[in-house]
Design a protein around this motif. Sequence first.
Motif, mmCIF file in Angstrom:
data_model
loop_
_atom_site.group_PDB
_atom_site.id
_atom_site.type_symbol
_atom_site.label_atom_id
_atom_site.label_comp_id
_atom_site.label_asym_id
_atom_site.label_seq_id
_atom_site.Cartn_x
_atom_site.Cartn_y
_atom_site.Cartn_z
ATOM 1 N N ARG A 37 -15.584 0.420 -10.291
ATOM 2 C CA ARG A 37 -15.059 0.315 -9.206
ATOM 3 C C ARG A 37 -15.524 0.577 -7.232
ATOM 4 N N LEU A 38 -14.690 -0.139 -7.031
ATOM 5 C CA LEU A 38 -15.123 0.002 -5.357
ATOM 6 C C LEU A 38 -14.116 0.657 -4.964
ATOM 7 N N LEU A 39 -14.058 1.835 -4.360
ATOM 8 C CA LEU A 39 -12.623 2.106 -3.087
ATOM 9 C C LEU A 39 -13.191 2.939 -1.728
ATOM 10 N N VAL A 40 -12.317 2.763 -0.554
ATOM 11 C CA VAL A 40 -12.516 3.623 0.519
ATOM 12 C C VAL A 40 -11.326 4.264 0.104
ATOM 13 N N GLY A 41 -11.916 5.514 0.394
ATOM 14 C CA GLY A 41 -11.324 7.007 -0.049
ATOM 15 C C GLY A 41 -10.386 6.844 -1.429
ATOM 16 N N SER A 42 -9.070 7.054 -1.503
ATOM 17 C CA SER A 42 -8.635 6.489 -2.548
ATOM 18 C C SER A 42 -8.133 5.407 -2.811
ATOM 19 N N TYR A 43 -7.722 5.012 -1.942
ATOM 20 C CA TYR A 43 -7.438 2.811 -2.302
ATOM 21 C C TYR A 43 -8.647 2.155 -2.979
ATOM 22 N N VAL A 44 -8.169 1.762 -4.392
ATOM 23 C CA VAL A 44 -9.097 0.898 -5.122
ATOM 24 C C VAL A 44 -8.511 -0.548 -4.308
ATOM 25 N N ASP A 74 -21.048 -8.021 6.081
ATOM 26 C CA ASP A 74 -21.476 -6.588 6.866
ATOM 27 C C ASP A 74 -21.618 -6.721 5.574
ATOM 28 N N PRO A 75 -22.758 -5.647 5.323
ATOM 29 C CA PRO A 75 -23.019 -5.091 4.336
ATOM 30 C C PRO A 75 -22.109 -4.064 4.388
ATOM 31 N N ILE A 76 -21.916 -3.087 3.058
ATOM 32 C CA ILE A 76 -20.871 -2.122 3.299
ATOM 33 C C ILE A 76 -21.561 -1.173 2.360
ATOM 34 N N LYS A 77 -21.682 0.048 3.583
ATOM 35 C CA LYS A 77 -22.193 1.149 2.655
ATOM 36 C C LYS A 77 -21.517 2.505 2.209
ATOM 37 N N ASP A 78 -22.241 3.279 1.539
ATOM 38 C CA ASP A 78 -21.775 4.130 1.035
ATOM 39 C C ASP A 78 -21.771 5.825 1.994
ATOM 40 N N ALA A 79 -21.229 7.019 2.001
ATOM 41 C CA ALA A 79 -22.038 7.890 2.754
ATOM 42 C C ALA A 79 -23.051 8.344 2.975
ATOM 43 N N SER A 80 -24.270 7.818 1.918
ATOM 44 C CA SER A 80 -25.597 8.490 2.035
ATOM 45 C C SER A 80 -26.442 6.825 2.456
ATOM 46 N N GLY A 81 -25.610 6.189 2.981
ATOM 47 C CA GLY A 81 -26.747 4.804 3.750
ATOM 48 C C GLY A 81 -26.449 3.537 2.686
ATOM 49 N N LYS A 82 -26.857 3.963 1.324
ATOM 50 C CA LYS A 82 -27.094 2.657 0.403
ATOM 51 C C LYS A 82 -25.719 2.146 0.377
ATOM 52 N N THR A 83 -26.227 0.810 0.507
ATOM 53 C CA THR A 83 -25.097 -0.704 0.624
ATOM 54 C C THR A 83 -25.355 -0.842 -1.403
ATOM 55 N N ILE A 84 -23.860 -0.653 -1.115
ATOM 56 C CA ILE A 84 -22.431 -1.020 -2.043
ATOM 57 C C ILE A 84 -22.063 -2.229 -2.197
ATOM 58 N N GLY A 85 -21.550 -3.042 -1.612
ATOM 59 C CA GLY A 85 -21.371 -4.275 -1.617
ATOM 60 C C GLY A 85 -20.931 -4.806 -0.128
ATOM 61 N N ALA A 86 -20.657 -5.816 0.135
ATOM 62 C CA ALA A 86 -20.606 -7.194 1.424
ATOM 63 C C ALA A 86 -18.567 -7.056 1.626
ATOM 64 N N LEU A 87 -18.747 -6.808 3.177
ATOM 65 C CA LEU A 87 -17.351 -7.524 3.287
ATOM 66 C C LEU A 87 -17.921 -9.167 3.803
ATOM 67 N N PHE A 88 -16.432 -10.035 3.762
ATOM 68 C CA PHE A 88 -17.008 -11.738 4.263
ATOM 69 C C PHE A 88 -15.765 -12.127 4.647
ATOM 70 N N VAL A 89 -16.113 -12.808 6.322
ATOM 71 C CA VAL A 89 -14.672 -13.650 6.690
ATOM 72 C C VAL A 89 -15.325 -14.651 7.489
ATOM 73 N N GLY A 90 -14.579 -16.171 6.890
ATOM 74 C CA GLY A 90 -15.370 -17.082 6.890
ATOM 75 C C GLY A 90 -13.599 -17.896 7.320
ATOM 76 N N VAL A 91 -14.490 -19.382 7.832
ATOM 77 C CA VAL A 91 -13.661 -20.363 8.321
ATOM 78 C C VAL A 91 -14.302 -21.912 7.931
ATOM 79 N N GLY A 147 -9.634 6.271 6.460
ATOM 80 C CA GLY A 147 -10.790 6.935 7.226
ATOM 81 C C GLY A 147 -12.325 7.310 6.513
ATOM 82 N N SER A 148 -12.420 7.097 5.219
ATOM 83 C CA SER A 148 -12.575 7.787 4.391
ATOM 84 C C SER A 148 -13.863 6.672 4.310
ATOM 85 N N TYR A 149 -15.190 7.182 3.577
ATOM 86 C CA TYR A 149 -16.372 6.631 3.275
ATOM 87 C C TYR A 149 -15.537 5.462 2.140
#
Length: 614
Positions: free
Chosen positions: A68-75, A151-168, A59-61
């Motif tokens: 490196r890009l992390l969500v919580g402590s997950y690299v 979808d854009p990936i944003k950090d706790a401050s709202g800055k866009t730091i990446g993106a998620l993609f799903v496609g067929v 549940g972390s930012y």
Amino acid sequence: MKQKFPFILLSVVAVAMVMTIANAVIFEQVRAEGKRQAQVHVETSLRLFWHLLHSKGKGSYFHEDRGRLLVGSYVINGNSDVPDEVLAITGNRATVFMGDTRVATNVEDRHGRRAIGTKLTSPVYDMVIRKGLPYRGDARVLGKPYVTAYDPIKDASGKTIGALFVGVESDRRALGLKVVAINTAEAAIFLSFGLFVLHIRRRSADAIHKQFRFLQVLLDTIPSPIFVKDRAGRYCECNVAYEEFVQVKREDLVGRTVHDLWPVHLADQYHRMDLELFAGGGVQTYECSVKSAAGTHLDVIFLKAVYRDAAGLPAGLVGVILDITERRKQERALREAQSDLMYASRLAGMAETATIVLHNVGNVLNSVNVSAGIINQCIRSSKAPALRKAVGMMQEHRDDLAAYLSTDDRGKLLPEYLAKVVEVMEMEHQDIEKEIDALIRSVEHIKQIVVTQQRFAGTTSIVEHLQVRDLVSDALRMDADSAAGSGVTIVEDIDEMQEFSLDRARVLQILVNLIRNAKQAVCAREGSGGRITISAGVVDEESLRISIADDGIGIPAENLTRIFNHGFTTRRNGNGFGLHSCALAAKGMGGSLTVHSDGPGSGATFTLTLPIGA
């Protein structure tokens, strides 16, 4: 026969034209429906992708750390477990971008390898990375057409730091083959459909009615009031609990609004909240106090969510009312109990503080008694009376003093006697002066103990630049009486160090208690003598460590975990306040007090660790 042929030919041509047009229409409809279904599928897969990543990060930012890009402590970089899980569940490709670079993906390049390190291209890059907005629709991924969701990936401050993609991946040729197959079977399906349509409609109606009744029974079994409104705010459904809450039957409630049920100020509030929910979407939660139709005042939580029609537009809302009146009563009772407990704890804390002060002052009073005893002994054994007697003899012969000192047998001894008396009195004076100085310093330490305990109730701390060696010497002097006649050898192993900023009163309080306890532990063992080693030094340039080790009776393992507890003692005349107050003092300076012993008969080592500058 010849006359019928043109008619038949014309009919065939007309049917062919109609079928061609129908096929074209059906193809476009199938293509559009296929694209819509694919978009819905990737949208669902993207939500699954978000859920799996947040589960990994608990549940972390999202954030960047050392490239490196992390969500919580997950690299995430180089870790394609989550994209592969999305592929296994949904069949859709998935990618995580850090900035515009793929760092975790199952999209393959032309060599069949994971496309790690490849870049995100326009127009998706402009929409998602630069503007920070989602992107839905067709896009080319490494040269291949895809139905995509970004979808854009944003950090706790709202800055866009990446993106998620799903496609067929789009396959238009396969779509065309599906349309041909549909057209081939169209005639047979059409004939079959005509035979079964009435039967299906009847069964569907029965199933829908049965499902509706089931849902109604399910709603009525829920004890919390539930209501449904349309887009205009009119009630269209509710459960039995809501009927009882508003004291209105369901058939009378349908079609009415909040203004038909509640006072104007409440109705306006509910209507305003509904409008905000329709405008913002999502889920709405708020608390308020209401008066039920039965006249009971209740504390409730409203939970409301928008439901949408087939076009995705808000069609109405569903609401649940949770009665938290009893919980609020319990919270108020809990707050009152906490207040009473805090008051009782404060009284207990005051009593404990007073006990600690008396204990520490008592330790210093021992050295005061020693100094007072030495001064008293010096005064009692003083040579002042002898000096007074010699002066009396000189006064008796003041008229012939010179002859008396030179011819009288006793007068001749008087000058030498006076010199010895003066020498002894000078030594007495030095001893008394030394003990008076010690007495003053002990009284000052008592004052500091009291001030220190007063500071425990606040947040301030007075520090001085002090030499550790001087503090140890003062502590030994204050406890000098307990060493008298004990045969205990004290060894000082103190490194050469600079002055440190220390709270003199607290450090002395700890050292005096530890030295006294060490002497008592040594004296309690069998045999005479014993050794106490006081060592001090800097550890890792961050901490000052002072250790007091003895070869006394040692400490059983079961006592090591509770030796600093308030009131714990193993001595018959002990009170269990000293080590407890020392641990509190160490903690108050940002440090710690620890103990180690290998067991009974193995001695013990107490270690005070303080941050430099404490």
